[in-house]
Design an enzyme around this catalytic site. Structure first.
Site, PDB file in Angstrom:
ATOM      1  N   HIS A   5       2.714 -13.991 -24.548  1.00 28.97           N
ATOM      2  CA  HIS A   5       2.169 -12.921 -25.367  1.00 28.97           C
ATOM      3  C   HIS A   5       2.193 -11.591 -24.597  1.00 28.97           C
ATOM      4  O   HIS A   5       2.376 -10.530 -25.185  1.00 28.97           O
ATOM      5  CB  HIS A   5       0.724 -13.235 -25.786  1.00 28.97           C
ATOM      6  CG  HIS A   5       0.627 -14.269 -26.861  1.00 28.97           C
ATOM      7  ND1 HIS A   5       0.684 -15.613 -26.599  1.00 28.97           N
ATOM      8  CD2 HIS A   5       0.491 -14.152 -28.200  1.00 28.97           C
ATOM      9  CE1 HIS A   5       0.578 -16.283 -27.732  1.00 28.97           C
ATOM     10  NE2 HIS A   5       0.459 -15.423 -28.718  1.00 28.97           N
TER      11      HIS A   5
ATOM     12  N   ASP B 255       9.174 -17.686 -32.049  1.00 27.13           N
ATOM     13  CA  ASP B 255       7.762 -17.392 -31.838  1.00 27.13           C
ATOM     14  C   ASP B 255       7.549 -15.942 -32.284  1.00 27.13           C
ATOM     15  O   ASP B 255       8.512 -15.219 -32.587  1.00 27.13           O
ATOM     16  CB  ASP B 255       7.400 -17.581 -30.362  1.00 27.13           C
ATOM     17  CG  ASP B 255       5.938 -17.958 -30.163  1.00 27.13           C
ATOM     18  OD1 ASP B 255       5.128 -17.713 -31.085  1.00 27.13           O
ATOM     19  OD2 ASP B 255       5.599 -18.483 -29.084  1.00 27.13           O
TER      20      ASP B 255
END
Length: 562
Positions: A233, A306
Site C-alpha cells: 500500500h 490489486d
C-alpha cells in the site's frame, strides 16, 4: 491416399456442420439471450464500443454508505464492468444490499444488459470488509493450525454464503501467500502457514467451498507476498529470490489452485529484482502475468490487479494512467481503483485514445473484456449465482449464518495451540488475585474471562499504540501487577508485546500470555508460565481459548510455522 482424403473431408464436413449447428445470434440479443457462452461472449464484444470495452475491464469502489452519483454515471452511461465494496461502507447490511440492487438495476437498463461483478475482501479473520452482523471468523492461520482441509472448505463456504445474500458475487480470497517472512506486517495471520504444499491444499479447499456457496473466489497475491515485511500500500516490496526459489516455493499454492480451475487470481504490486531487474512490479509485468502465469502455468481464468491506488503500482509507472495502461498490456483482465475515477480522468481519456491509436492495445482490451464476459456468462447462468437484486427482507435470516456460527466455534477449538503449557488447566485459589490485561477494542476477551474466573481487576490498552504510549502502558502495568498473583494478558502485535514484556521483570507471578493474530511477537517469551495461540480476535477464538485454560478440552492445534 483415398482414405486420407475421406478422413480430411469428414473433418471439414464436421467443422462446417458444427458452425451451422450454432444458431446465428440476432442483432437485438443481449447478455441474457440463450446461446453458448463462447459464442455469446464473441457477439457481445463485437457489439461493444471502445468506451464499453474499456469500461468492462475496470472496477471502482466508492466511499460513503451509498454509491456516489459519479459511480452511478459510470455504470449507467459507460457500462462499468465491476464495483468493489470496501470496509468503510458496510456497517449497515441492508444499505449494502440496496446499493448492490441499485447498481445492478442500472447495469440492466443498458442495451446489452451486462451485470456487474460486485467484489469485496472477505478473507475471514483479520480481513473482513463486509461488517455488520457477518461472522468474525478465526481466519486462515487458525485453519492452518487445525490441520483439517475441511475447515478451509467450510470457512470458504460459510463466509461466502453470507456475502452472497447481499448480492456480492466475487470475493478476493483466499490469501495463499506463504508466511515466509515472520516479520511481515501485511500478511501474518492472513496466511495458512509456511509450508507451500500445505497452503496449496488448504487454499484449494477454500476455493471449493467458495464455489459451492455460489461466489467467485480469487487467489492472491500472485506471485507471492509472504517473503517481505513491507506493505505494498505504501511501498513496492522487493522480494529477493531467484526464479528457481519462486517456482518451488511461492508459486506452489498457485499451481494447486490452477489445477483446481480457480476462476480468478489477483496480481500483486511486488518487485522481484533477481527476476526482473528494472523495478517492474509483478502486477504490471508481462513476464509474470503472460509468460509465467498464462504460458508456463497454463492459467486460463481472470487476472485482477490489486488496488491501483497503492503506491506499489504507481511509483514505478510514474502516473495512474500509465499504471493502468501497463496493467492492461501485462495481461490483467480487470484493473481496480479503490476510488471512483472522474469521467475525464487521464486513466480513462489517455487509455481510450491509446485504443484508437494502437490496434494492438485495442485487441488487448478486447481480449480482456471478452474473458470478463465469458466468466460473467458462465457464472450468472450457473444457477448458483448471487442475486442481482438481494431480498432485504430476508437478510437477517442469512446473516449471521446460523450453521456457520456453530462451525466457526468448533473450528476455533481445533485451532488453539499451546506453545508453552505451564500449569494447565488453570484453577485459581479462592483468594487468588487475578489481573486481566488486554485491548479495549476486544470486549469478548474480557467477557469470556469473567465468565470463567473471579477477575480482581482489569488493565486496558489500545490495539494500536505509538512507542511512547506503549512505554507508558508498560510502566503502568509493571507497577500495577505487583499487587496480583496471576496476570492474564492478551497480545495482538509488537507494541502489545512490548507492554507484556515488562511483566518479565516480576518475580513470583504467574503470567498467562494469550496471543491473537500473528504468534511471532511472543514466541521468545520463555519467562511466561503459559503461552497460548489463538490467531484471531474472533469471539469464537476467545471462547475457545478460555475453554482450554479452564480445562474444558485439550488444545490440539499445531503452529503452522517452521
Amino acid at each position: 491416399m483415398r482414405r486420407t482424403f475421406l478422413v480430411c473431408a469428414a473433418i471439414v464436413f464436421s467443422a462446417i456442420a458444427s458452425l451451422f449447428a450454432q444458431k446465428a445470434i440476432p442483432e437485438n440479443a443481449d447478455f441474457w439471450s440463450d446461446y453458448p457462452a463462447e459464442q455469446l461472449a464473441d457477439f457481445l464484444v463485437s457489439k461493444m464500443t471502445d468506451e464499453e470495452l474499456l469500461s468492462q475491464i475496470l472496477m471502482f469502489g466508492w466511499a460513503g454508505a451509498e454509491p456516489s452519483d459519479l459511480l452511478n454515471q459510470w455504470v449507467l452511461d459507460r457500462g462499468l464492468g465491476s464495483v468493489k465494496v470496501f470496509g468503510w461502507n458496510t456497517d449497515d447490511l441492508i444499505q449494502v444490499a440496496k446499493s448492490v440492487t441499485a447498481l445492478q438495476q442500472k447495469s440492466q437498463s443498458r442495451r446489452l444488459r451486462i451485470p456487474l461483478f460486485v467484489a469485496t475482501d472477505q478473507e475471514g479473520g483479520w480481513i473482513r470488509h463486509v461488517k455488520g452482523e457477518t461472522a468474525l471468523t478465526p481466519g486462515n492461520m487458525a485453519i492452518g493450525a487445525s490441520g483439517y482441509p475441511i475447515d478451509a472448505y467450510y470457512s470458504g463456504f460459510y463466509i461466502n454464503r453470507e456475502i452472497k445474500a447481499l448480492g456480492i458475487n466475487m470475493n478476493f480470497a483466499p490469501t495463499v501467500d506463504l508466511y515466509t517472512n515472520h516479520n511481515s506486517s501485511v500478511i501474518g495471520p492472513r496466511s495458512f502457514g509456511e509450508d507451500a504444499e500445505y497452503v496449496g491444499e488448504l487454499g484449494a479447499a477454500f476455493v471449493a467451498g467458495s464455489l459451492a456457496a455460489g461466489v467467485i473466489p480469487t487467489a492472491k497475491h500472485f506471485p507471492g507476498h509472504g517473503d517481505t515485511s513491507l506493505d505494498s500500500h505504501g511501498n513496492l516490496p522487493q522480494i529477493n529470490v531467484d526464479y528457481n526459489t519462486l517456482e518451488n516455493r511461492e508459486l506452489v499454492p498457485f499451481k494447486y489452485l490452477i489445477a483446481e480451475k480457480v476462476p480468478a487470481i489477483m496480481s500483486g504490486h511486488l518487485g522481484f529484482p533477481k527476476i526482473i531487474a528494472n523495478g517492474e512490479p509483478a502486477s504490471l509485468s508481462k513476464i509474470f502475468l503472460t509468460d509465467i502465469l498464462r504460458n508456463k502455468l497454463h492459467y486460463e481464468g481472470l487476472v485482477i490487479t490489486d488496488d491501483m491506488m497503492m503506491n506499489g503500482a504507481t511509483m514505478y509507472a510514474g502516473s495512474l494512467s500509465n499504471a493502468f495502461r501497463l496493467a492492461i498490456e501485462a495481461g490483467n483482465d480487470i484493473v481496480i481503483s479503490s476510488t471512483t475515477a472522474k469521467l475525464d480522468e487521464a486513466l480513462w481519456t489517455l487509455n481510450l485514445t491509446e485504443m484508437r491509436r494502437s490496434t494492438i492495445f485495442k485487441q488487448t482490451v478486447q481480449k480482456a473484456a471478452r474473458r470478463v464476459l465469458f466468466y460473467k456468462l458462465t457464472y450468472f447462468k450457473s444457477g448458483n449465482a448471487a442475486p442481482l437484486y438481494p431480498d432485504v427482507t430476508t437478510i437477517n435470516q442469512h446473516i449471521p449464518d446460523r450453521e456457520g456460527q456453530q462451525f466457526f466455534l468448533s473450528q476455533a477449538c481445533r485451532s488453539i495451540t499451546l506453545y508453552k503449557k505451564g500449569n494447565l488447566p488453570y484453577k485459581p485459589r479462592a483468594d487468588e488475585r487475578i489481573l486481566l490485561a488486554g485491548q479495549k477494542q476486544f470486549p469478548e476477551f474480557f467477557e469470556e474471562a469473567h465468565k470463567r474466573y473471579n477477575i480482581t481487576a482489569e488493565f486496558k490498552y489500545d490495539y494500536e499504540m505509538g512507542p511512547i504510549q506503549a512505554d507508558w502502558m508498560g510502566n503502568n502495568i509493571e507497577k500495577m501487577a505487583l499487587s496480583y498473583d496471576t496476570i492474564i494478558i492478551c497480545v495482538a502485535n509488537e507494541r502489545n508485546a512490548s507492554v507484556a514484556e515488562r511483566l518479565a521483570k516480576l518475580k513470583g507471578k504467574r503470567v498467562i500470555i494469550v496471543s491473537v493474530l500473528s504468534p511471532v511477537p511472543v514466541m521468545q517469551f520463555k519467562w511466561a508460565d503459559t503461552i497460548i495461540f489463538g490467531y484471531s480476535y474472533s469471539p469464537y477464538t476467545f471462547k475457545a481459548i478460555f475453554g482450554v485454560l479452564d480445562g474444558d478440552y485439550e488444545a490440539k492445534g499445531v503452529l503452522p510455522l517452521n
